[in-house]
Design a protein around this motif. Structure first.
Motif, PDB file in Angstrom:
ATOM      1  N   ASN A 155       3.284  -2.440  16.771  1.00  0.00           N
ATOM      2  CA  ASN A 155       2.993  -2.158  17.608  1.00  0.00           C
ATOM      3  C   ASN A 155       2.279  -1.368  18.422  1.00  0.00           C
ATOM      4  O   ASN A 155       1.535  -1.947  19.303  1.00  0.00           O
ATOM      5  CB  ASN A 155       4.256  -2.193  18.486  1.00  0.00           C
ATOM      6  CG  ASN A 155       5.535  -2.672  18.397  1.00  0.00           C
ATOM      7  OD1 ASN A 155       5.395  -4.209  18.133  1.00  0.00           O
ATOM      8  ND2 ASN A 155       7.126  -2.258  18.386  1.00  0.00           N
ATOM      9  N   PHE A 156       0.989  -0.693  17.487  1.00  0.00           N
ATOM     10  CA  PHE A 156      -0.159   0.016  18.053  1.00  0.00           C
ATOM     11  C   PHE A 156      -0.679  -0.692  17.536  1.00  0.00           C
ATOM     12  O   PHE A 156      -1.588  -0.030  18.453  1.00  0.00           O
ATOM     13  CB  PHE A 156       0.135   1.254  17.108  1.00  0.00           C
ATOM     14  CG  PHE A 156       0.959   2.497  17.427  1.00  0.00           C
ATOM     15  CD1 PHE A 156       1.486   3.037  18.606  1.00  0.00           C
ATOM     16  CD2 PHE A 156       1.999   2.997  15.879  1.00  0.00           C
ATOM     17  CE1 PHE A 156       2.523   4.002  18.790  1.00  0.00           C
ATOM     18  CE2 PHE A 156       3.339   4.060  16.496  1.00  0.00           C
ATOM     19  CZ  PHE A 156       2.814   4.420  17.431  1.00  0.00           C
ATOM     20  N   ILE A 157      -1.340  -1.422  16.600  1.00  0.00           N
ATOM     21  CA  ILE A 157      -2.315  -2.539  16.696  1.00  0.00           C
ATOM     22  C   ILE A 157      -1.645  -2.919  17.916  1.00  0.00           C
ATOM     23  O   ILE A 157      -3.047  -3.139  18.207  1.00  0.00           O
ATOM     24  CB  ILE A 157      -2.394  -3.132  15.045  1.00  0.00           C
ATOM     25  CG1 ILE A 157      -2.597  -2.017  13.991  1.00  0.00           C
ATOM     26  CG2 ILE A 157      -3.221  -3.824  15.576  1.00  0.00           C
ATOM     27  CD1 ILE A 157      -2.689  -2.705  13.001  1.00  0.00           C
ATOM     28  N   THR A 158      -1.542  -3.626  18.934  1.00  0.00           N
ATOM     29  CA  THR A 158      -0.999  -4.687  19.447  1.00  0.00           C
ATOM     30  C   THR A 158      -1.441  -4.008  20.421  1.00  0.00           C
ATOM     31  O   THR A 158      -2.439  -4.275  21.708  1.00  0.00           O
ATOM     32  CB  THR A 158      -0.094  -5.154  19.527  1.00  0.00           C
ATOM     33  OG1 THR A 158       0.440  -5.933  18.451  1.00  0.00           O
ATOM     34  CG2 THR A 158       0.278  -5.726  20.774  1.00  0.00           C
ATOM     35  N   PHE A 159      -1.002  -2.749  21.323  1.00  0.00           N
ATOM     36  CA  PHE A 159      -1.709  -1.729  21.805  1.00  0.00           C
ATOM     37  C   PHE A 159      -2.570  -1.459  22.220  1.00  0.00           C
ATOM     38  O   PHE A 159      -3.291  -1.631  23.005  1.00  0.00           O
ATOM     39  CB  PHE A 159      -0.384  -0.422  21.722  1.00  0.00           C
ATOM     40  CG  PHE A 159      -0.364   0.538  23.098  1.00  0.00           C
ATOM     41  CD1 PHE A 159      -0.618   0.355  24.363  1.00  0.00           C
ATOM     42  CD2 PHE A 159      -1.685   1.393  22.775  1.00  0.00           C
ATOM     43  CE1 PHE A 159      -0.264   1.330  25.214  1.00  0.00           C
ATOM     44  CE2 PHE A 159      -1.789   2.689  24.035  1.00  0.00           C
ATOM     45  CZ  PHE A 159      -1.326   2.423  25.211  1.00  0.00           C
ATOM     46  N   PHE A 160      -3.730  -0.505  21.617  1.00  0.00           N
ATOM     47  CA  PHE A 160      -4.570   0.016  21.136  1.00  0.00           C
ATOM     48  C   PHE A 160      -5.864  -2.045  21.684  1.00  0.00           C
ATOM     49  O   PHE A 160      -7.074  -1.122  21.928  1.00  0.00           O
ATOM     50  CB  PHE A 160      -4.827   0.749  20.122  1.00  0.00           C
ATOM     51  CG  PHE A 160      -4.440   1.741  20.286  1.00  0.00           C
ATOM     52  CD1 PHE A 160      -4.474   2.749  21.101  1.00  0.00           C
ATOM     53  CD2 PHE A 160      -2.795   2.719  19.578  1.00  0.00           C
ATOM     54  CE1 PHE A 160      -4.335   3.971  21.337  1.00  0.00           C
ATOM     55  CE2 PHE A 160      -2.886   3.471  19.468  1.00  0.00           C
ATOM     56  CZ  PHE A 160      -3.269   4.602  20.003  1.00  0.00           C
ATOM     57  N   THR A 161      -4.808  -2.471  20.703  1.00  0.00           N
ATOM     58  CA  THR A 161      -5.568  -3.867  20.759  1.00  0.00           C
ATOM     59  C   THR A 161      -5.778  -4.075  22.481  1.00  0.00           C
ATOM     60  O   THR A 161      -7.464  -3.900  22.968  1.00  0.00           O
ATOM     61  CB  THR A 161      -5.495  -4.841  20.340  1.00  0.00           C
ATOM     62  OG1 THR A 161      -5.581  -4.560  18.831  1.00  0.00           O
ATOM     63  CG2 THR A 161      -6.645  -6.180  20.274  1.00  0.00           C
ATOM     64  N   VAL A 162      -5.138  -4.306  23.073  1.00  0.00           N
ATOM     65  CA  VAL A 162      -4.984  -4.454  25.006  1.00  0.00           C
ATOM     66  C   VAL A 162      -5.760  -2.991  25.398  1.00  0.00           C
ATOM     67  O   VAL A 162      -6.519  -3.544  25.783  1.00  0.00           O
ATOM     68  CB  VAL A 162      -3.427  -4.647  24.919  1.00  0.00           C
ATOM     69  CG1 VAL A 162      -3.313  -4.985  27.049  1.00  0.00           C
ATOM     70  CG2 VAL A 162      -3.002  -5.772  24.438  1.00  0.00           C
ATOM     71  N   PHE A 163      -4.901  -2.189  25.057  1.00  0.00           N
ATOM     72  CA  PHE A 163      -5.603  -0.865  26.077  1.00  0.00           C
ATOM     73  C   PHE A 163      -7.298  -0.736  25.580  1.00  0.00           C
ATOM     74  O   PHE A 163      -7.503  -0.510  26.685  1.00  0.00           O
ATOM     75  CB  PHE A 163      -5.563   0.426  24.816  1.00  0.00           C
ATOM     76  CG  PHE A 163      -5.703   1.847  25.756  1.00  0.00           C
ATOM     77  CD1 PHE A 163      -4.870   2.116  27.239  1.00  0.00           C
ATOM     78  CD2 PHE A 163      -7.063   2.824  25.311  1.00  0.00           C
ATOM     79  CE1 PHE A 163      -5.568   3.170  27.583  1.00  0.00           C
ATOM     80  CE2 PHE A 163      -7.080   3.429  25.705  1.00  0.00           C
ATOM     81  CZ  PHE A 163      -7.038   3.949  26.819  1.00  0.00           C
ATOM     82  N   GLY A 164      -7.810  -1.028  24.726  1.00  0.00           N
ATOM     83  CA  GLY A 164      -9.133  -0.848  24.651  1.00  0.00           C
ATOM     84  C   GLY A 164      -9.978  -2.121  25.520  1.00  0.00           C
ATOM     85  O   GLY A 164     -10.521  -1.346  26.508  1.00  0.00           O
ATOM     86  N   TRP A 165      -9.371  -3.345  25.167  1.00  0.00           N
ATOM     87  CA  TRP A 165     -10.037  -4.330  26.014  1.00  0.00           C
ATOM     88  C   TRP A 165      -9.976  -4.060  27.193  1.00  0.00           C
ATOM     89  O   TRP A 165     -10.731  -4.844  27.892  1.00  0.00           O
ATOM     90  CB  TRP A 165     -10.097  -5.494  25.622  1.00  0.00           C
ATOM     91  CG  TRP A 165     -10.221  -5.844  24.446  1.00  0.00           C
ATOM     92  CD1 TRP A 165      -9.814  -6.721  23.194  1.00  0.00           C
ATOM     93  CD2 TRP A 165     -12.116  -6.619  23.754  1.00  0.00           C
ATOM     94  NE1 TRP A 165     -10.205  -6.687  22.320  1.00  0.00           N
ATOM     95  CE2 TRP A 165     -11.783  -6.646  22.187  1.00  0.00           C
ATOM     96  CE3 TRP A 165     -12.854  -6.243  24.606  1.00  0.00           C
ATOM     97  CZ2 TRP A 165     -13.336  -7.027  21.440  1.00  0.00           C
ATOM     98  CZ3 TRP A 165     -13.884  -6.618  23.814  1.00  0.00           C
ATOM     99  CH2 TRP A 165     -14.432  -7.485  22.464  1.00  0.00           C
ATOM    100  N   SER A 166      -9.203  -4.106  27.825  1.00  0.00           N
ATOM    101  CA  SER A 166      -8.956  -3.883  28.890  1.00  0.00           C
ATOM    102  C   SER A 166      -9.144  -2.718  29.727  1.00  0.00           C
ATOM    103  O   SER A 166      -9.826  -3.299  31.242  1.00  0.00           O
ATOM    104  CB  SER A 166      -6.695  -3.119  29.636  1.00  0.00           C
ATOM    105  OG  SER A 166      -6.161  -4.738  28.627  1.00  0.00           O
ATOM    106  N   GLY A 167      -9.404  -1.534  29.264  1.00  0.00           N
ATOM    107  CA  GLY A 167     -10.059  -0.637  29.509  1.00  0.00           C
ATOM    108  C   GLY A 167     -11.867  -0.835  30.078  1.00  0.00           C
ATOM    109  O   GLY A 167     -12.102  -0.646  30.822  1.00  0.00           O
ATOM    110  N   ILE A 168     -12.110  -1.149  28.967  1.00  0.00           N
ATOM    111  CA  ILE A 168     -13.832  -2.540  28.881  1.00  0.00           C
ATOM    112  C   ILE A 168     -13.443  -3.129  30.440  1.00  0.00           C
ATOM    113  O   ILE A 168     -14.623  -3.174  31.131  1.00  0.00           O
ATOM    114  CB  ILE A 168     -14.156  -3.133  27.864  1.00  0.00           C
ATOM    115  CG1 ILE A 168     -14.127  -1.980  25.950  1.00  0.00           C
ATOM    116  CG2 ILE A 168     -15.706  -4.218  27.965  1.00  0.00           C
ATOM    117  CD1 ILE A 168     -14.147  -2.762  25.621  1.00  0.00           C
TER     118      ILE A 168
END
Length: 207
Positions: A81-94
């Motif tokens: 779940n943490f992997i999923t969160f930071f994947t989406v968080f990173g691309w959303s932030g960009i």
């Protein structure tokens, strides 16, 4: 005075741009490695779900942690779940940063989107694993269950008969042997004592 204001404005603009560059760099640092981990996680999970080895394949596909172990409760705080969160968080932030949104709004929206997608993906993995588990026979779970003979079972393991039995919430017809002195006739209620091989039960009359 005007020159002072102009210099101050330039400095503020430079500081803001520097802050944006630093934040966007952080988003990239999160997005790329976590995306690689997410792809690996996704591939290994579904390879495991499609494995011909049944539940062993599922366990191999889910070896990062135990969040989808069959029979377990839904666990939100896991490595997957943490992997999923930071994947989406990173691309959303960009994405939000390049769209010109403020730092706070970008952080907030990225976090919300990351949580939402994490919940969706986690639920999909969980229920997919549960369905796979429910449809996969683990013959060891038949121990202690009772059923009926529908093809006679020869005595003292001199041959193989068949029994109708229900376990894992499914009705199944499996081969069976017995250590009883006498053969077991059709319609006799039997109890599963052990598993002789991968698909053969060891049964006895249920007195």
């Amino acid at each position: 005075m005007l020159e002072t204001l102009s210099e101050r404005g330039k400095n503020e603009l430079i500081d803001r741009l520097t802050e944006l560059v630093v934040l966007e760099r952080i988003y990239w640092y999160l997005a790329i490695p976590f995306t690689v981990l997410f792809i690996i996680q996704l591939a290994t999970t579904f390879i495991g779900l499609d494995s011909a080895d049944g539940m062993e394949g599922v366990e191999e596909g889910l070896d990062v942690d135990d969040d989808f172990e069959p029979g377990s409760t839904f666990n939100l705080f896991t490595v997957k779940n943490f992997i999923t969160f930071f994947t989406v968080f990173g691309w959303s932030g960009i994405t939000f940063s390049n769209a010109g949104m403020g730092n706070f709004i970008t952080l907030l929206l990225s976090a919300i989107l990351g949580i939402v997608v994490m919940l969706i993906v986690s639920a999909l993995f969980y229920f997919a694993t549960k369905l796979t588990y429910n449809g996969t026979m683990q013959i060891e779970h038949a121990k202690g269950a009772t059923g009926k003979v529908y093809i006679p079972i020869p005595a003292k393991r001199n041959g193989v008969g068949k029994v109708s039995i229900t376990f894992q919430d499914s009705f199944r017809e499996l081969e069976a042997m017995t250590d009883d002195e006498n053969s077991i006739s059709t319609g006799t209620v039997v109890e599963v004592m052990d598993v002789v091989s991968n698909r053969i039960l060891l049964v006895k009359k249920n007195n």
